[in-house]
Design a protein around this motif. Structure first.
Motif: not given
Length: 338
Positions: A1-12
């Motif tokens: 099963m292909i994992k769903k993708q999450i966009l992860f935005i971070y400043p540090n």
């Protein structure tokens, strides 16, 4: 099963940001983008352009958006989430629902920054505040907001308790490399308190020694250490007797929780999430008075082994990394469409 993708935005790359990345990476494919914060208008515009390009390339193949803190860097991610019907999650850490006029601190410190933070908080699918006090703080600036409390988590396996302590004395981790941060973290209070306790050694970690000595009369019983790798920082926690946090403003204070896991007795001001972390396992000072702080430190220095075990157990019971992992994945999955 292909994992769903999450966009992860971070400043540090703080420990708590890394923890969330590792939690999400267990169940999802993660594409991350580091937004490098700057006071330069030009630099911020360039960073916004980079975020824009990142989302143009990745939003269609992604299931959700995850952002640490509401600030300049959260505006476009939440906007893209709205346009492309992707759930967006913002972790509220403290400064993003704050404005301290005396030191011009917080996401609500200027009109453009305020707009970005407010839009993000109002339009995110779910805001996750790391401490109870941040819910009320958020409502001061935003009338419409979906918000839950989810404490940051700490690993009691990685942060072990040492009974044979080398008695470093009193420590505080400040990140004080500007005068704004010095006052925010209460380093000025630490200096005045150290003068009242000349026979006790104080260790300030992650601070600019030249900045402190050029602006304050720093007594001889204070030692200042530059930033340390996390592994070395843990060793200091394990050998110290007392940890002090005298900040004007905090979410759930990371260093307080980590030091408690390592057996330090915490002393903190009654500000933000500090008393939530300490509870009945340390000393909370209601007034920013060096004499009252010194009295509490003296009491903390006299605490016994059972008191140290109690401090550790409080963090294990309330702020475990396992609980954050379980709840964070549960909340994100509740928004995802199969």
């Amino acid at each position: 099963m292909i994992k769903k993708q999450i966009l992860f935005i971070y400043p540090n790359n703080s420990t708590f940001v890394k923890n969330d990345y590792e939690i999400l990476a267990k169940k999802f494919r993660i594409k991350k983008h580091h937004y490098v914060q700057s006071k330069s208008i030009l630099r911020n515009l360039i960073c916004q352009l980079l975020v824009f390009i990142f989302f143009l390339k990745n939003i269609r193949s992604s299931a959700a958006i995850f952002v640490w803190f509401a600030d300049y860097h959260s505006f476009l991610p939440v906007l893209f989430g709205k346009i492309f019907s992707r759930p967006s999650f913002i972790v509220i850490g403290g400064y993003d629902v704050t404005y301290l006029p005396s030191i011009k601190y917080g996401s609500f410190s200027n009109p453009i920054r305020s707009y970005c933070a407010k839009y993000s908080l109002e339009n995110a699918s779910l805001n996750l505040a790391v401490s109870d006090n941040l819910v009320n703080d958020a409502h001061k600036y935003v009338s419409k907001i979906n918000i839950n409390v989810l404490y940051t988590g700490y690993s009691h396996q990685k942060l072990s308790f040492e009974t044979d302590r080398k008695k470093i004395g009193i420590i505080s981790v400040c990140g004080a490399f500007s005068l704004q941060r010095v006052y925010l973290k209460g380093v000025d209070l630490i200096i005045e308190t150290a003068k009242i306790l000349p026979n006790e050694k104080f260790l300030i970690i992650a601070a600019d020694e030249n900045l402190l000595r050029s602006n304050f009369e720093v007594p001889q019983n204070i030692e200042v250490v530059a930033s340390l790798p996390h592994e070395q920082l843990i060793a200091y926690y394990q050998n110290a007797l007392v940890y002090i946090q005298l900040s004007l403003r905090e979410g759930l204070p990371n260093s307080v929780c980590e030091s408690m896991l390592c057996g330090c007795i915490p002393v903190g001001t009654n500000s933000g999430g500090i008393p939530i972390a300490i509870g009945d396992a340390g000393f909370i000072v209601d007034h920013r008075d060096p004499k009252l702080i010194a009295d509490s430190i003296t009491k903390a220095l006299n605490c016994n082994l059972s008191d140290r075990i109690k401090a550790r157990q409080r963090v294990i019971n309330l702020f475990s990394l396992e609980n954050r992992e379980t709840q964070l994945l549960k909340k994100i999955n509740s928004f995802l469409i199969n």
